[in-house]
Design a protein around this motif. Structure first.
Motif, short mmCIF file in Angstrom:
data_model
loop_
_atom_site.label_atom_id
_atom_site.label_comp_id
_atom_site.label_asym_id
_atom_site.label_seq_id
_atom_site.Cartn_x
_atom_site.Cartn_y
_atom_site.Cartn_z
N PRO A 14 33.83 -38.78 28.65
CA PRO A 14 34.57 -40.05 28.81
C PRO A 14 34.82 -40.76 27.48
O PRO A 14 35.91 -41.32 27.28
CB PRO A 14 33.66 -40.86 29.72
N GLN A 15 33.84 -40.76 26.58
CA GLN A 15 34.02 -41.45 25.31
C GLN A 15 35.14 -40.81 24.50
O GLN A 15 35.94 -41.50 23.87
CB GLN A 15 32.71 -41.44 24.51
N GLU A 16 35.22 -39.49 24.53
CA GLU A 16 36.26 -38.79 23.79
C GLU A 16 37.63 -39.05 24.40
O GLU A 16 38.63 -39.21 23.69
CB GLU A 16 35.96 -37.29 23.76
N VAL A 17 37.69 -39.12 25.74
CA VAL A 17 38.94 -39.45 26.42
C VAL A 17 39.41 -40.84 26.02
O VAL A 17 40.60 -41.08 25.77
CB VAL A 17 38.77 -39.34 27.95
N ALA A 18 38.45 -41.77 25.98
CA ALA A 18 38.80 -43.14 25.58
C ALA A 18 39.34 -43.18 24.16
O ALA A 18 40.30 -43.92 23.85
CB ALA A 18 37.57 -44.04 25.70
N GLU A 19 38.77 -42.40 23.25
CA GLU A 19 39.24 -42.35 21.87
C GLU A 19 40.66 -41.79 21.79
O GLU A 19 41.50 -42.29 21.03
CB GLU A 19 38.29 -41.51 21.03
N VAL A 20 40.95 -40.75 22.59
CA VAL A 20 42.30 -40.18 22.61
C VAL A 20 43.31 -41.21 23.11
O VAL A 20 44.39 -41.38 22.54
CB VAL A 20 42.33 -38.91 23.49
N GLN A 34 52.55 -35.95 16.47
CA GLN A 34 51.53 -35.60 15.49
C GLN A 34 50.12 -35.62 16.09
O GLN A 34 49.16 -35.22 15.43
CB GLN A 34 51.61 -36.55 14.29
N LEU A 35 49.98 -36.12 17.33
CA LEU A 35 48.69 -36.12 18.00
C LEU A 35 48.56 -34.81 18.78
O LEU A 35 49.23 -34.60 19.80
CB LEU A 35 48.56 -37.31 18.95
N ALA A 36 47.69 -33.95 18.33
CA ALA A 36 47.57 -32.63 18.95
C ALA A 36 46.98 -32.69 20.34
O ALA A 36 47.22 -31.80 21.17
CB ALA A 36 46.71 -31.72 18.06
N ALA A 37 46.22 -33.73 20.64
CA ALA A 37 45.48 -33.77 21.90
C ALA A 37 46.29 -34.31 23.06
O ALA A 37 45.82 -34.30 24.20
CB ALA A 37 44.21 -34.60 21.74
N LEU A 92 51.50 -40.21 29.71
CA LEU A 92 50.84 -39.02 29.18
C LEU A 92 50.96 -37.86 30.16
O LEU A 92 51.04 -38.05 31.38
CB LEU A 92 49.36 -39.31 28.93
N VAL A 93 50.95 -36.67 29.60
CA VAL A 93 50.97 -35.45 30.40
C VAL A 93 49.56 -34.88 30.47
O VAL A 93 48.88 -34.75 29.45
CB VAL A 93 51.93 -34.41 29.79
N GLY A 94 49.11 -34.54 31.66
CA GLY A 94 47.82 -33.87 31.83
C GLY A 94 46.62 -34.74 31.54
O GLY A 94 45.59 -34.23 31.09
N SER A 95 46.71 -36.02 31.80
CA SER A 95 45.57 -36.90 31.53
C SER A 95 44.40 -36.60 32.47
O SER A 95 43.23 -36.73 32.09
CB SER A 95 46.00 -38.36 31.68
N THR A 96 44.70 -36.15 33.70
CA THR A 96 43.62 -35.80 34.63
C THR A 96 42.83 -34.61 34.13
O THR A 96 41.59 -34.61 34.15
CB THR A 96 44.20 -35.51 36.02
N LYS A 97 43.54 -33.61 33.66
CA LYS A 97 42.87 -32.42 33.11
C LYS A 97 42.09 -32.78 31.86
O LYS A 97 40.99 -32.26 31.63
CB LYS A 97 43.92 -31.37 32.79
N LEU A 98 42.65 -33.70 31.07
CA LEU A 98 41.95 -34.15 29.87
C LEU A 98 40.62 -34.81 30.23
O LEU A 98 39.59 -34.59 29.57
CB LEU A 98 42.84 -35.13 29.09
N ALA A 99 40.62 -35.65 31.27
CA ALA A 99 39.40 -36.33 31.68
C ALA A 99 38.38 -35.36 32.24
O ALA A 99 37.17 -35.58 32.13
CB ALA A 99 39.74 -37.39 32.73
N GLU A 100 38.84 -34.26 32.84
CA GLU A 100 37.92 -33.28 33.39
C GLU A 100 37.26 -32.43 32.31
O GLU A 100 36.10 -32.00 32.46
CB GLU A 100 38.66 -32.36 34.37
N SER A 101 37.98 -32.16 31.23
CA SER A 101 37.49 -31.22 30.22
C SER A 101 36.77 -31.87 29.05
O SER A 101 36.16 -31.17 28.24
CB SER A 101 38.67 -30.40 29.68
N ARG A 102 36.83 -33.19 28.94
CA ARG A 102 36.24 -33.86 27.79
C ARG A 102 35.33 -35.01 28.25
O ARG A 102 35.53 -35.57 29.34
CB ARG A 102 37.31 -34.42 26.85
#
Length: 488
Positions: A331-337, A394-397, A319-329
């Motif tokens: 934890p439960q939402e990150v796990a769903e992504v 197709q996954l926007a996130a 994945l690209v930018g998973s660290t930034k994803l974890a910072e901005s969302r």
């Protein structure tokens, strides 16, 4: 079930009357004609009334003691300890009812004939004792079909407590009732006549022997059938449950309520099924963690460190930018992504017969051609990469990078004897990981090495185009890089 149970007890009582008559009538026939006439005139109606009242008593009593048990059994509820205890004691209570009913009726008959003398009263006593024992024993056999499922529900998950005769004892008892007992009665008649006890020396034994023989024939068949069913029915349940297990239904369960060889057989079957279910559950969990093919390989080869050098293809996706994803969302939402991401990866890999060797945080290492050999591992890996590119876009996130390489790799278990894992080691693995990093900045987010293109079939090669050569991070030689051809 109440009606069926009541009829079983009534039938047991009637059969015991017939059995007692086999002793009472022959002995009574040898008394004086006057005594027989007096006894018949005085007791015919009484005997009929006592038999009818006794039959009704055991029937109604059986229905009454079964009613509270049926309330929870029919409703399918879990019995309380007191309810389970009452169900377990049901067989003993019915035996007491049958024996007491016989004792009361026999006692009433004796009280009405105290003036008849020993020649008339001894046969009555013998008939009552024999009839009561026969009623209790026959009742247990007849009611077994009704009581078995109730006892099974009451003792589910617990050790059986009801002590009943084993298979050998039942067969011996069958021989005793159908063979030894009638012969013993006939021998007793001969001895009694030879000494003139109860039977006059000049009396004929034709009628007594005939009556005992008929009783043995009439009672022998149902006793033999019931005894056989007490063995064959539970064994048949085990056979049917084994057939269910053979068809894949490993939740089969057979009821156990008796402490005998049959009870141990049923308990052993239930424990076997529990073990199979536990094994399948562990196999499933093991397969989910390491992959079904690796799990099958481990089961076939056992717990040993082994491996081979094979030709395989490797796909690495990150994945690209998973660290930034974890910072901005959250934890439960990150796990769903991540779950949505890996769900697509698993589906595509399984479709192309690959193995997800491991998940590494937000990345996955996929192997084609090991541990199970395939014809075209490079073609499968390249096709899977293209399919992943289409579906993951197709996954926007999420954004991603995919790298594919191929070559000779070590495929096997590494670690220690008490803790190891299956993995692949080789230059192709490192090259695929570096290509995945580089692909994060490419247009299609997918890159492969020339080694993978060379090993693919012609149809798959046409779907890729050469781009450029570059020296990947951590490598000394240049790698020729290709990317998928854009869809028209």
């Amino acid at each position: 079930m109440s009606i069926q149970y009541g009829i079983a007890l009534a039938l047991a009582y009637v059969l015991s009357v017939i059995a007692a008559s086999a002793i009472l009538i022959p002995l009574r026939n040898e008394a004086s004609a006057t005594a027989n006439t007096d006894f018949a005139a005085k007791n015919t109606v009484t005997v009929v009334v006592l038999v009818v009242l006794g039959t009704l008593t055991v029937t109604l009593s059986g229905v009454l003691i079964l009613a509270p048990i049926l309330r929870w059994y029919v409703a399918g509820a879990e019995p309380t300890p007191d309810q389970a205890e009452a169900a377990i004691k049901l067989g003993g209570r019915q035996s007491v009812i049958l024996a007491v009913t016989w004792a009361v009726c026999g006692g009433a008959l004796l009280l009405l004939n105290l003036d008849q003398g020993a020649a008339l009263l001894v046969p009555v006593v013998l008939g009552v004792v024999f009839g009561g024992a026969a009623a209790a024993g026959t009742g247990l056999v007849l009611a077994q079909h009704t009581l078995r499922p109730i006892m099974a529900a009451a003792t589910r998950g617990a050790e059986p407590r009801l002590k009943v005769p084993g298979v050998f004892a039942r067969l011996v008892l069958l021989w005793f009732l159908c063979s030894a007992l009638p012969i013993a009665i006939i021998a007793a008649f001969v001895v009694l006549r030879s000494y003139g006890w109860l039977i006059e020396k000049s009396a004929s034994l034709d009628v007594p022997v005939l009556m005992v023989s008929l009783a043995a024939v009439i009672l022998g068949l149902p006793v033999m059938i019931l005894t056989s069913r007490s063995i064959s029915d539970p064994v048949g349940e085990v056979v049917d449950a084994m057939a269910e297990v053979e068809r894949g239904n490993i939740v089969s369960y057979v009821g156990v309520y008796e402490r005998s060889q049959i009870g141990r057989l049923q308990t052993g079957f239930n424990r076997m099924v529990t073990g199979l279910a536990e094994r399948d559950r562990l196999h499933d969990l093991f397969g989910r963690h390491v992959g079904a093919d690796v799990a099958r390989r481990a089961i076939d080869e056992g717990a040993s460190l082994s491996g081979d050098v094979v030709d395989a293809a490797v796909l690495y996706i990150d994945l690209v930018g998973s660290t930034k994803l974890a910072e901005s969302r959250p934890p439960q939402e990150v796990a769903e992504v991540l779950n949505d991401f890996f769900r697509i990866v698993v589906g595509v890999v399984d479709e192309h017969r690959g193995l997800i060797n491991k998940f590494e945080g937000d990345a996955a290492l996929v192997v084609f051609g090991a541990p199970l050999w395939t014809d075209e591992p490079a073609s499968a890996a390249l096709a899977a990469a293209r399919a992943l590119g289409v579906q993951l876009s197709q996954l926007a996130a999420v954004d991603f990078g995919i790298g594919v390489s191929a070559g000779r790799v070590f495929s096997g278990d590494i670690g220690a004897e008490n803790r190891y894992e299956y993995t692949v080691i080789g230059d192709a693995v490192n090259e695929a990981a570096r290509l995945a990093d580089l692909a994060k900045t490419s247009d299609r987010r997918i890159l492969c090495s020339a080694a993978a293109i060379v090993r693919a079939d012609t149809a798959e090669q046409k779907r890729w185009t050469g781009s450029y050569s570059t020296v990947l991070r951590g490598r000394s030689e240049a790698t020729h890089v290709s990317a998928p051809v854009a869809d028209p």
